[in-house]
Motif scaffolding. Structure first.
Motif, short mmCIF file in Angstrom:
data_model
loop_
_atom_site.label_atom_id
_atom_site.label_comp_id
_atom_site.label_asym_id
_atom_site.label_seq_id
_atom_site.Cartn_x
_atom_site.Cartn_y
_atom_site.Cartn_z
N THR A 20 0.81 -9.59 -3.88
CA THR A 20 0.80 -8.13 -3.80
C THR A 20 1.71 -7.57 -4.88
O THR A 20 2.88 -7.96 -4.99
CB THR A 20 1.30 -7.64 -2.42
OG1 THR A 20 0.42 -8.11 -1.42
CG2 THR A 20 1.35 -6.12 -2.38
N LEU A 21 1.17 -6.67 -5.67
CA LEU A 21 1.92 -6.01 -6.73
C LEU A 21 2.04 -4.53 -6.38
O LEU A 21 1.13 -3.96 -5.78
CB LEU A 21 1.22 -6.18 -8.08
CG LEU A 21 0.85 -7.61 -8.47
CD1 LEU A 21 0.11 -7.62 -9.80
CD2 LEU A 21 2.09 -8.48 -8.55
N ARG A 22 3.15 -3.93 -6.76
CA ARG A 22 3.42 -2.56 -6.36
C ARG A 22 3.63 -1.65 -7.56
O ARG A 22 4.11 -2.08 -8.61
CB ARG A 22 4.64 -2.52 -5.45
CG ARG A 22 4.40 -3.26 -4.14
CD ARG A 22 5.62 -3.32 -3.25
NE ARG A 22 5.30 -4.00 -1.99
CZ ARG A 22 5.25 -5.30 -1.82
NH1 ARG A 22 5.52 -6.12 -2.83
NH2 ARG A 22 4.94 -5.83 -0.65
N TYR A 50 -7.31 7.61 -5.94
CA TYR A 50 -6.99 9.04 -5.92
C TYR A 50 -7.19 9.51 -4.50
O TYR A 50 -8.20 9.17 -3.85
CB TYR A 50 -7.91 9.78 -6.90
CG TYR A 50 -7.82 11.28 -6.85
CD1 TYR A 50 -8.91 12.06 -6.48
CD2 TYR A 50 -6.63 11.93 -7.17
CE1 TYR A 50 -8.83 13.43 -6.43
CE2 TYR A 50 -6.54 13.32 -7.12
CZ TYR A 50 -7.64 14.06 -6.75
OH TYR A 50 -7.55 15.43 -6.71
N GLU A 51 -6.26 10.28 -3.98
CA GLU A 51 -6.32 10.77 -2.60
C GLU A 51 -6.54 9.61 -1.62
O GLU A 51 -7.35 9.69 -0.69
CB GLU A 51 -7.41 11.82 -2.44
CG GLU A 51 -7.10 13.10 -3.20
CD GLU A 51 -8.12 14.20 -2.98
OE1 GLU A 51 -9.29 13.88 -2.67
OE2 GLU A 51 -7.74 15.38 -3.12
N GLU A 52 -5.83 8.51 -1.90
CA GLU A 52 -5.80 7.33 -1.02
C GLU A 52 -7.14 6.61 -0.90
O GLU A 52 -7.32 5.80 0.00
CB GLU A 52 -5.28 7.71 0.37
CG GLU A 52 -3.88 8.32 0.36
CD GLU A 52 -3.37 8.71 1.74
OE1 GLU A 52 -3.46 7.86 2.65
OE2 GLU A 52 -2.91 9.85 1.90
N GLU A 53 -8.04 6.92 -1.81
CA GLU A 53 -9.34 6.24 -1.79
C GLU A 53 -9.62 5.58 -3.13
O GLU A 53 -9.22 6.10 -4.18
CB GLU A 53 -10.46 7.23 -1.48
CG GLU A 53 -10.47 7.73 -0.05
CD GLU A 53 -11.69 8.58 0.24
OE1 GLU A 53 -11.72 9.22 1.30
OE2 GLU A 53 -12.62 8.60 -0.59
N ASN A 71 2.38 8.91 -0.55
CA ASN A 71 3.31 9.34 -1.60
C ASN A 71 2.79 8.97 -3.00
O ASN A 71 3.52 9.06 -3.97
CB ASN A 71 4.69 8.71 -1.39
CG ASN A 71 4.68 7.20 -1.56
OD1 ASN A 71 3.61 6.59 -1.69
ND2 ASN A 71 5.83 6.59 -1.54
N TYR A 72 1.53 8.57 -3.09
CA TYR A 72 0.80 8.24 -4.32
C TYR A 72 1.11 6.85 -4.87
O TYR A 72 0.44 6.42 -5.80
CB TYR A 72 1.01 9.28 -5.43
CG TYR A 72 0.77 10.70 -5.00
CD1 TYR A 72 1.75 11.68 -5.14
CD2 TYR A 72 -0.44 11.06 -4.44
CE1 TYR A 72 1.53 12.98 -4.72
CE2 TYR A 72 -0.68 12.36 -4.02
CZ TYR A 72 0.32 13.32 -4.16
OH TYR A 72 0.10 14.61 -3.75
N SER A 73 2.08 6.16 -4.31
CA SER A 73 2.33 4.80 -4.76
C SER A 73 1.13 3.92 -4.39
O SER A 73 0.29 4.30 -3.56
CB SER A 73 3.61 4.25 -4.17
OG SER A 73 3.48 4.09 -2.77
N SER A 74 1.07 2.76 -5.02
CA SER A 74 -0.12 1.93 -4.85
C SER A 74 0.25 0.45 -4.82
O SER A 74 1.30 0.05 -5.33
CB SER A 74 -1.10 2.21 -5.98
OG SER A 74 -2.23 1.36 -5.92
#
Lengths: 113, 113
Positions: A20-22, A50-53, A71-74
Motif C-alpha cells: 500500500t502506497l500513500r 476524484y470525489e472518492e471515485e 480529505n483527498y488523500s489517496s
C-alpha cells in the motif's frame, strides 16, 4: 504550501505480497492520479480519483486498486506482487475543474524480490 | 498511443541551445513538459493548450502546432542545471484534462561545462 507528499519513499517486498502506497495531494487540489515509472521509461497512467471515485483507468490489471479519502488523500494497493511491478510509483495532483497543471510527488520506489 | 520524442539524447556545452520535439498521432488538447533528474520526481515546466500558442519562462520556451499535433521545447543558452530527462505528456482532445497524461519515452539532456 505543501506540495504532493508520498510515503513510503522506498520499500522492498517479496513476490506474492501486497503493498500500500500513500499520497497527500497539494493543498487545494482534489484530484489524484497514480503513475508507474519503470527505469528508463516515461510515467504510465494507472488510474485517477476524484470525489472518492475512480474516474479513469489505464491499462493495468485488477491487482492494482486504489482509494481516495474525504480529505483527498489517496492510497494505491497492489496485490500479488510480481517482479515486473518494481518501479517508481508517482502520485500526481491537480485541481478539478479548471486547472490543467499537474504536480508530481517525489514517488515511492518499490522493489519486488 | 504514446507520443514520440526526438532526439532520444542530446549533449551540449554550457551556453548552447537545444530543441526537443514531441509528436502525437492523436488530436491533442494539451501538451505538458516536465524535467526529471535522476532519482527525483518530474518537475513541471509548462503546459500548452491547443491553439498553437507559444509559452516560455526564463530561457526555456515551447510551442504547440495543433495542425501537426506536435510540440517543441526550446532551451537557449543552456546551463548545467538543465541536465536531466525531459518528458512531454499529452492529453487527448475529447477527454478531460483531469490528470490523465500519456508520456513520451523521454529525451536525456546532458550539459557539460
Amino acid at each position: 504550501d505543501a506540495g504532493v507528499t508520498q510515503s513510503p519513499t522506498h520499500l522492498i517486498k517479496t513476490r506474492g505480497q501486497q503493498v500500500t502506497l500513500r499520497c497527500s495531494p497539494k493543498s487545494g487540489h482534489d484530484t489524484v492520479s497514480w503513475y508507474q515509472q519503470a527505469l528508463g521509461q516515461g510515467p504510465q497512467f494507472i488510474f485517477q480519483y476524484y470525489e472518492e471515485e475512480e474516474r479513469q483507468r489505464g491499462n493495468f490489471p485488477d491487482r492494482f486498486s486504489g482509494h481516495q479519502f474525504p480529505n483527498y488523500s489517496s492510497e494505491l494497493n497492489v496485490n500479488a506482487l510480481l517482479l515486473g511491478d518494481s518501479a517508481l510509483y508517482l502520485c500526481a495532483s491537480s485541481l478539478a475543474p479548471g486547472s490543467n497543471t499537474i504536480y508530481f510527488g517525489e514517488g515511492s520506489w518499490l522493489t519486488v524480490v | 498511443q504514446q507520443p514520440v520524442q526526438s532526439p532520444q539524447a542530446v549533449i551540449l556545452r554550457e551556453g548552447e541551445d537545444a530543441v526537443i520535439n514531441c509528436s502525437s498521432s492523436k488530436a491533442l488538447y494539451s501538451v505538458h513538459w516536465y524535467r526529471q533528474k535522476h532519482g527525483e520526481a518530474p518537475i513541471f515546466l509548462m503546459i500548452l493548450l491547443k491553439g498553437g500558442e507559444q509559452k516560455g519562462h526564463d530561457k526555456i520556451s515551447a510551442s504547440f502546432n495543433e495542425k501537426k499535433q506536435q510540440s517543441s521545447l526550446y532551451l537557449t543558452a543552456s546551463q548545467l542545471s538543465y541536465s536531466g530527462t525531459y518528458f512531454c505528456g499529452t492529453a487527448n482532445a475529447g477527454g478531460t484534462s483531469y490528470g490523465k497524461l500519456t508520456f513520451g519515452q523521454g529525451t536525456i539532456l546532458t550539459v557539460h561545462p
